[in-house]
Motif scaffolding. Structure first.
Motif, PDB file in Angstrom:
ATOM      1  N   ARG A 289       2.547 -33.642 -13.327  1.00 30.54           N
ATOM      2  CA  ARG A 289       2.779 -32.201 -13.418  1.00 30.54           C
ATOM      3  C   ARG A 289       1.486 -31.394 -13.390  1.00 30.54           C
ATOM      4  N   GLU A 290       0.363 -32.024 -13.649  1.00 29.47           N
ATOM      5  CA  GLU A 290      -0.897 -31.301 -13.661  1.00 29.47           C
ATOM      6  C   GLU A 290      -1.608 -31.449 -12.320  1.00 29.47           C
ATOM      7  N   LYS A 291      -2.740 -30.777 -12.185  1.00 30.69           N
ATOM      8  CA  LYS A 291      -3.508 -30.888 -10.954  1.00 30.69           C
ATOM      9  C   LYS A 291      -4.013 -32.311 -10.758  1.00 30.69           C
ATOM     10  N   SER A 292      -4.126 -32.698  -9.495  1.00 33.17           N
ATOM     11  CA  SER A 292      -4.722 -33.988  -9.158  1.00 33.17           C
ATOM     12  C   SER A 292      -6.205 -33.788  -8.884  1.00 33.17           C
ATOM     13  N   THR A 293      -6.980 -34.814  -9.157  1.00 37.74           N
ATOM     14  CA  THR A 293      -8.422 -34.759  -8.904  1.00 37.74           C
ATOM     15  C   THR A 293      -8.881 -36.069  -8.281  1.00 37.74           C
ATOM     16  N   MET A 294      -9.919 -35.989  -7.489  1.00 38.80           N
ATOM     17  CA  MET A 294     -10.548 -37.178  -6.929  1.00 38.80           C
ATOM     18  C   MET A 294     -11.905 -36.784  -6.370  1.00 38.80           C
ATOM     19  N   ARG A 295     -12.703 -37.781  -6.056  1.00 37.43           N
ATOM     20  CA  ARG A 295     -13.968 -37.542  -5.364  1.00 37.43           C
ATOM     21  C   ARG A 295     -13.868 -38.156  -3.975  1.00 37.43           C
ATOM     22  N   GLY A 297     -16.250 -38.400  -0.406  1.00 35.46           N
ATOM     23  CA  GLY A 297     -17.533 -38.076   0.214  1.00 35.46           C
ATOM     24  C   GLY A 297     -18.511 -37.471  -0.762  1.00 35.46           C
ATOM     25  N   GLY A 298     -18.404 -37.858  -2.050  1.00 37.52           N
ATOM     26  CA  GLY A 298     -19.294 -37.331  -3.072  1.00 37.52           C
ATOM     27  C   GLY A 298     -18.893 -35.971  -3.606  1.00 37.52           C
ATOM     28  N   MET A 299     -17.793 -35.399  -3.062  1.00 42.71           N
ATOM     29  CA  MET A 299     -17.355 -34.065  -3.482  1.00 42.71           C
ATOM     30  C   MET A 299     -16.155 -34.168  -4.413  1.00 42.71           C
ATOM     31  N   PRO A 300     -16.163 -33.416  -5.524  1.00 43.79           N
ATOM     32  CA  PRO A 300     -14.975 -33.382  -6.392  1.00 43.79           C
ATOM     33  C   PRO A 300     -13.890 -32.502  -5.768  1.00 43.79           C
ATOM     34  N   LEU A 301     -12.661 -33.008  -5.741  1.00 44.89           N
ATOM     35  CA  LEU A 301     -11.526 -32.268  -5.200  1.00 44.89           C
ATOM     36  C   LEU A 301     -10.504 -32.046  -6.307  1.00 44.89           C
ATOM     37  N   GLU A 302      -9.852 -30.914  -6.269  1.00 43.36           N
ATOM     38  CA  GLU A 302      -8.824 -30.576  -7.252  1.00 43.36           C
ATOM     39  C   GLU A 302      -7.736 -29.790  -6.546  1.00 43.36           C
ATOM     40  N   TRP A 303      -6.467 -30.227  -6.742  1.00 41.86           N
ATOM     41  CA  TRP A 303      -5.363 -29.557  -6.065  1.00 41.86           C
ATOM     42  C   TRP A 303      -4.073 -29.825  -6.841  1.00 41.86           C
ATOM     43  N   TRP A 304      -3.058 -29.006  -6.578  1.00 44.19           N
ATOM     44  CA  TRP A 304      -1.771 -29.183  -7.238  1.00 44.19           C
ATOM     45  C   TRP A 304      -1.000 -30.310  -6.579  1.00 44.19           C
ATOM     46  N   SER A 305      -0.539 -31.250  -7.395  1.00 41.96           N
ATOM     47  CA  SER A 305       0.215 -32.386  -6.895  1.00 41.96           C
ATOM     48  C   SER A 305       1.609 -31.961  -6.456  1.00 41.96           C
ATOM     49  N   ALA A 306       2.271 -32.836  -5.683  1.00 47.67           N
ATOM     50  CA  ALA A 306       3.656 -32.579  -5.288  1.00 47.67           C
ATOM     51  C   ALA A 306       4.543 -32.461  -6.520  1.00 47.67           C
ATOM     52  N   GLY A 307       4.287 -33.305  -7.518  1.00 44.41           N
ATOM     53  CA  GLY A 307       5.073 -33.236  -8.748  1.00 44.41           C
ATOM     54  C   GLY A 307       4.926 -31.908  -9.453  1.00 44.41           C
ATOM     55  N   ALA A 308       3.711 -31.382  -9.482  1.00 47.40           N
ATOM     56  CA  ALA A 308       3.481 -30.083 -10.105  1.00 47.40           C
ATOM     57  C   ALA A 308       4.239 -28.984  -9.362  1.00 47.40           C
ATOM     58  N   LEU A 309       4.216 -29.034  -8.036  1.00 45.27           N
ATOM     59  CA  LEU A 309       4.902 -28.019  -7.235  1.00 45.27           C
ATOM     60  C   LEU A 309       6.407 -28.105  -7.421  1.00 45.27           C
ATOM     61  N   VAL A 310       6.938 -29.324  -7.438  1.00 42.42           N
ATOM     62  CA  VAL A 310       8.381 -29.502  -7.610  1.00 42.42           C
ATOM     63  C   VAL A 310       8.807 -29.130  -9.026  1.00 42.42           C
ATOM     64  N   SER A 311       8.023 -29.551 -10.014  1.00 38.43           N
ATOM     65  CA  SER A 311       8.354 -29.245 -11.404  1.00 38.43           C
ATOM     66  C   SER A 311       8.387 -27.743 -11.657  1.00 38.43           C
TER      67      SER A 311
END
Length: 402
Positions: A289-295, A297-311
Motif C-alpha cells: 500500500r505504500e510507495k515502492s523504492t529501489m536503486r 543505475g545508482g539512482m534512488p527511485l520512488e513511485w506508487w505501487s499498483a497495490g497503493a493505486l488499487v487500495s
C-alpha cells in the motif's frame, strides 16, 4: 522488543481460514505478495492457499504478475480447453516463468477445476503486468491492431480514426520498438518519434470510440469480448506511454518508466476486480500500500505501487498479505539477525505461519526492528515501518533450492 510468546499470539497455520480471520470481510481483491521471484516453494504455497480460497471463499479469478496479453492464452485454456498445456505454458506466461513446475501445476489445476462446470462457476486466469521485460517493452502492434480489428467489424467505418493500413505504416517493423539498447540509451528508442506521437493520438481516439459505442457493443457481443477490447485499449495506450518515456532524457526517466508499469498493473487489477472476487500474486513491491523504492543505475527511485493505486480506489475491498522468509541459502541469504522482523519470526517454532501484521506492529510498540539487509539483489526483505500497512504476513522459515 516483543518476545517470542508475544509474536506467537499473532501467528497461525497457513490456511485460507487463518487469512480470512485477518480481514473484516471478504475483499474483492485479495493479494498475496512474494519477496523474491523464481522459488517454487513459495509458488507451491501460493497454489495451495489459492486452491483453498477458491473452494471455500468463492474466488473466481487468479491473476499473476505476467503479461496481460499473453494471459489471454491461459484464460482460453483454463475456461475452454483451447490448446495444450505445453503450448499454454510456452506462450501464455511471460518473464520465463512458464517453465516453473508450480506455475504449470496452477494452470493444470485450474483447467481440471473447470472441467464440467457451467460458465458462471468457472475459474478465470489473468496476467496483470504489461507486455514488459527488464530490457524493454513489446511493440504496441498486437494490442493496437486487435483493438482496431474489434471495432472495424462492429462500428461504421466512417467512425474509425484510421485504417489498418495506416496503423501498419506508422508502426513499422517491430524490431524498432523492441530494441533492447533503448533501455540504456534513450536515443535508441522510437517512443518520441513523429510516428509514435501519431499512434498515441490514434490509440486515444480508438479507446474513446470504444467507450462511445459501449451500449451497442456490450449488447451486440459477449461481455468477454468487450472486456478484451478494453484490455487491448489499456495495453496499447500504456505501451505507447511507456515507449514515450523510454525515449526521454530527463532525470525522471526511470521513475516515469516504473510508474507507468505499476499504473498499467493497477488498471488491469481494477478491471479484474470489476468482474468479481479475485486472487492476486506478484512481488510484494507491486502489491504493497505504500510507495515502492529501489536503486537503478545508482539512482534512488520512488513511485506508487499498483497495490497503493488499487487500495486508494477500493479501500477495504483490497487486502494485501506480504510473504517474508528466513533463509534462501542457495542464494546466500542466511539466518536473519534476531533484531529484524524476519529474525523475530524465525524464532517461532513453526516452519510456516500466517501472522497478523497490525497486531505484530502493536506488540512491537515503539521498539522498531532493524531493517534486514540482503546480500542478494533478488530478495527484498520486509520494511519494518510498513508492518501496519499490511493485513498479514505469510512467513516461510527456509526456502530450499527448487
Amino acid at each position: 522488543m516483543a518476545t517470542v510468546s508475544d509474536i506467537e499470539d499473532t501467528a497461525h497455520a497457513i490456511e485460507a481460514a487463518a487469512v480470512m480471520r485477518l480481514l473484516p470481510a471478504r475483499p474483492r481483491l485479495l493479494a498475496l505478495g512474494e519477496p523474491t521471484h523464481g522459488e517454487d516453494t513459495l509458488l507451491d504455497l501460493r497454489n495451495e492457499l489459492f486452491r483453498q480460497l477458491v473452494e471455500q471463499e468463492g474466488y473466481r479469478t487468479i491473476a499473476i504478475e505476467s503479461d496481460c496479453m499473453m494471459g489471454l492464452v491461459v484464460d482460453d485454456y483454463v475456461t475452454a480447453g483451447t490448446g495444450t498445456l505445453d503450448e499454454v505454458m510456452e506462450h501464455g506466461i511471460s518473464h520465463g516463468w512458464g517453465t516453473s513446475a508450480a506455475n504449470r501445476e496452477l494452470v493444470r489445476w485450474m483447467r481440471a477445476y473447470n472441467d464440467g462446470r457451467p460458465a458462471p462457476e468457472r475459474l478465470r486466469f489473468a496476467g496483470f503486468d504489461g507486455p514488459l521485460e527488464i530490457t524493454g517493452a513489446a511493440s504496441p502492434r498486437q494490442a493496437l491492431t486487435a483493438l482496431h480489428g474489434y471495432l472495424s467489424t462492429r462500428v461504421d467505418a466512417d467512425l474509425l480514426p484510421c485504417t489498418a493500413e495506416t496503423l501498419d505504416r506508422l508502426l513499422g517493423i517491430d524490431d524498432r520498438w523492441t530494441n533492447p539498447a533503448a533501455m540504456m540509451d534513450p536515443a535508441q528508442s522510437v517512443g518520441q518519434s513523429a510516428e509514435a506521437g501519431q499512434l498515441r493520438l490514434l490509440a486515444d481516439d480508438l479507446v474513446a470510440l470504444l467507450d462511445e459505442q459501449m451500449p451497442h457493443l456490450i449488447t451486440a457481443d459477449s461481455r468477454d469480448d468487450w472486456d478484451r477490447a478494453r484490455l487491448y485499449g489499456r495495453t496499447a495506450t500504456g505501451l505507447l506511454r511507456y515507449h514515450h518515456w523510454m525515449a526521454d532524457t530527463s532525470p525522471v526517466r526511470m521513475t516515469r518508466l516504473v510508474s507507468v508499469r505499476d499504473q498499467m498493473m493497477a488498471h488491469n487489477l481494477l478491471a479484474v476486480a470489476a468482474r468479481g472476487p479475485a486472487l492476486v500474486h506478484a512481488h510484494n513491491s507491486h502489491l504493497q500500500r505504500e510507495k515502492s523504492t529501489m536503486r537503478m543505475g545508482g539512482m534512488p527511485l520512488e513511485w506508487w505501487s499498483a497495490g497503493a493505486l488499487v487500495s486508494a480506489q477500493l479501500g477495504e475491498e483490497y487486502a494485501f498479505v506480504a510473504t517474508a522468509l528466513g533463509t534462501i541459502r542457495h542464494q546466500g541469504v542466511d539466518t536473519p539477525s534476531p533484531d529484524t522482523v524476519e529474525g523475530l519470526l524465525y524464532a517461532l517454532p513453526e516452519d510456516r505461519c500466517v501472522v497478523d501484521a497490525p497486531r505484530l506492529a502493536t506488540a512491537l510498540g515503539d521498539t522498531r526492528p532493524a531493517p534486514r539487509v540482503s546480500p542478494w539483489f533478488g530478495y527484498s526483505p520486509l520494511d519494518p515501518a510498513s508492518l501496519a500497512n499490511s493485513d498479514g504476513i505469510v512467513f516461510v522459515k527456509d526456502v530450499p533450492q527448487s
